[in-house]
Write an enzyme that holds these catalytic residues in place. Structure first.
Site, PDB file in Angstrom:
ATOM      1  N   ASN A   1       0.825  -1.202   0.000  1.00 10.11           N
ATOM      2  CA  ASN A   1       0.000   0.000   0.000  1.00 10.11           C
ATOM      3  C   ASN A   1       0.861   1.255   0.000  1.00 10.11           C
ATOM      4  OD1 ASN A   1      -2.615  -1.141   0.117  1.00 10.11           O
ATOM      5  ND2 ASN A   1      -2.072  -1.872   2.161  1.00 10.11           N
TER       6      ASN A   1
ATOM      7  N   ASP B   1       1.867  -3.962  12.304  1.00  8.04           N
ATOM      8  CA  ASP B   1       1.482  -4.467  10.978  1.00  8.04           C
ATOM      9  C   ASP B   1       1.864  -5.949  10.851  1.00  8.04           C
ATOM     10  OD1 ASP B   1       0.300  -4.237   8.523  1.00  8.04           O
ATOM     11  OD2 ASP B   1       1.984  -3.190   7.555  1.00  8.04           O
TER      12      ASP B   1
END
Ligand code: ATP
Ligand code: MG
Length: 429
Positions: free
Chosen positions: A176, A283
């Site tokens: 991303n 993450d």
């Protein structure tokens, strides 16, 4: 003309290129380059820096066939210049003329508000560069500006890495935030993974990110990806890390439990290490767990830089399937949230993903998987963050204890076999 059919510059590849650097009001210096077509913009600026040590050169110009000056400020513009120059050389060769060197005209400094060599906005009205008066093109700037530029370069380049020393090869993947490349570091001969992220942010934020990344040098664990350095060039940051030849776990399907167990041990150790440094991963997911043919498992992409995380978040808004429910609903993030993501990451290879927020936590069917494994994942994925295992409980869990035997051959063989299978499916190159 035959050479046209042979490619852009057939005769030029091995030919020496002479660049004549014109010095304002005092002649020129000739620079002989042996790898002209590979020349980078920064290489030219570095040489100009040696020729004109008092000046801060941010760009240079060349003249086109009409005598108009064209500015070069990037590798792209360099390519255009070389392409133009080589076409004139071809013409000179065809006409039997002497080959003229490529003349360039350094442009020292910049008018206020323009981008410097790093592509950063420099505030000329306040702050340390205030004393550097705006300098018009082609005049020599003061030493003070040169000094601040050198300092800036140091601040903005963490470690020994810089763009000129890196040769980008394959693209390893897109995320991303950016793109990860396999790259070759010329001075050390090392293969790297370089993550390049586009960030249009202020100089202050760039400096903040660089200082936040400093902690990566202190990370010293065989369960955490090695960090080699980071640097800003124009509006992008490049983060150089160790290359893992097995790639990330997300591309592996159906990992057998005895392999997954060993991987889980490494991930728990990596997380425990980060937590001991007061770093939350933020993450945890299969694409941030990397493996290699040596059987090592390492975590990457953890949130050491709040500013980097925030800057990327501005360009990407959303949630992912691994986020803990309390995070999705905007509550406080803690170690427990990393633990949730750990649990769900190890469920995914088993292809049992379910809706996680509104329904009860997913349960693995007993029988197909061992009881300790099912218990481990179920505990990590308790809806209430406090009910999830604490770091020391994770390490002491029977599933982790069972596979904490230091047997890296299991992972190594499995990675090698998977890569072999992938290669045979792709067929010969
Ligand atoms: P996100 O941007 O949400 O974190 P992501 O983790 O998939 O998603 P990237 O971090 O940009 O995206 O990584 C892209 C891919 O590059 C990864 O999926 C992985 O396969 C590969 N990759 C990343 N780092 C390395 C590395 N050090 N060695 C080998 N491959 C890597
Ligand atoms: Mg990643």
């Amino acid at each position: 003309m035959l050479w046209l059919a042979l490619g852009p510059f057939p005769a030029m590849e091995n030919q020496v290129l002479v660049i004549r650097i014109k010095i304002p009001n005092s002649g020129a210096v000739d620079w002989t380059v042996h790898s002209g077509p590979q020349l980078l913009f920064r290489d030219v600026l570095d040489v100009i820096g040696q020729v004109l040590p008092e000046a801060t050169t941010t760009a240079f110009e060349y003249e086109d066939e009409d005598g108009d000056r064209i500015t070069v400020r990037s590798d792209e513009e360099m390519k255009a210049m070389l392409s133009y120059y080589y076409s004139t050389v071809m013409e000179q060769q065809v006409n039997g003329q002497l080959i003229e060197p490529l003349q360039i005209f350094p442009r020292a400094c910049k008018p206020p508000g323009e981008r410097n060599i790093h592509g950063l906005k420099v505030n000329t009205r306040a702050g340390p560069s205030q004393h550097a008066s705006p300098v018009v093109s082609d005049s020599l700037p003061s030493n003070s500006l040169k000094k601040s530029s050198a300092e800036l370069r140091k601040i903005l380049a963490n470690g020994q890495m810089n763009e000129q020393d890196i040769r980008y090869r394959d693209t390893l993947g897109h995320g991303n935030g950016g793109t990860v490349y396999k790259a070759y570091h010329v001075p050390s001969g090392k293969i790297l993974a370089v993550k390049v992220i586009l960030l249009d942010i202020t100089l202050e934020l760039q400096k903040q990110i660089m200082s936040e990344l400093e902690i990566l040098y202190k990370c010293d664990s065989s369960y955490i990806i090695g960090f080699y350095g980071a640097f800003f060039v124009e509006n992008r940051i490049s983060i150089c890390t160790e290359f893992m030849d097995g790639g990330s776990l997300d591309v592996y399907r159906k990992i057998p439990e005895h392999v997954l167990g060993r991987i889980a041990v490494a991930v728990v150790k990596g997380l425990t290490y980060l937590w001991s440094l007061k770093i939350l991963h933020r993450d945890v997911k299969p694409s941030n767990m990397l493996v290699n043919t040596g059987g090592q498992v390492k975590l990457c992409d953890f949130g050491v830089s709040t500013q980097l995380v925030n800057s990327i978040a501005k360009t990407y808004v959303g949630t992912n399937a691994y986020m803990a429910p309390e995070r999705i609903s905007g509550e406080q993030y803690g170690i427990h949230s990393d633990v949730w993501s750990l649990g769900i990451s190890f469920m995914e290879p088993l292809q049992l993903l379910q809706c996680i927020v509104d329904e009860d936590s997913p349960v693995l069917p007993l029988g197909e998987f061992s009881e300790p494994f099912v218990h481990f994942i179920t505990q990590c994925m308790r809806k209430q963050p406090r009910e999830r295992p604490a770091p020391e409980e994770l390490m002491g869990h029977p599933f982790i204890v069972q596979f904490n035997d230091g047997n890296s051959t299991v992972v190594s063989m499995w990675v090698c076999r998977a890569l072999e299978e992938r290669r045979s499916q792709q067929g010969p190159p």
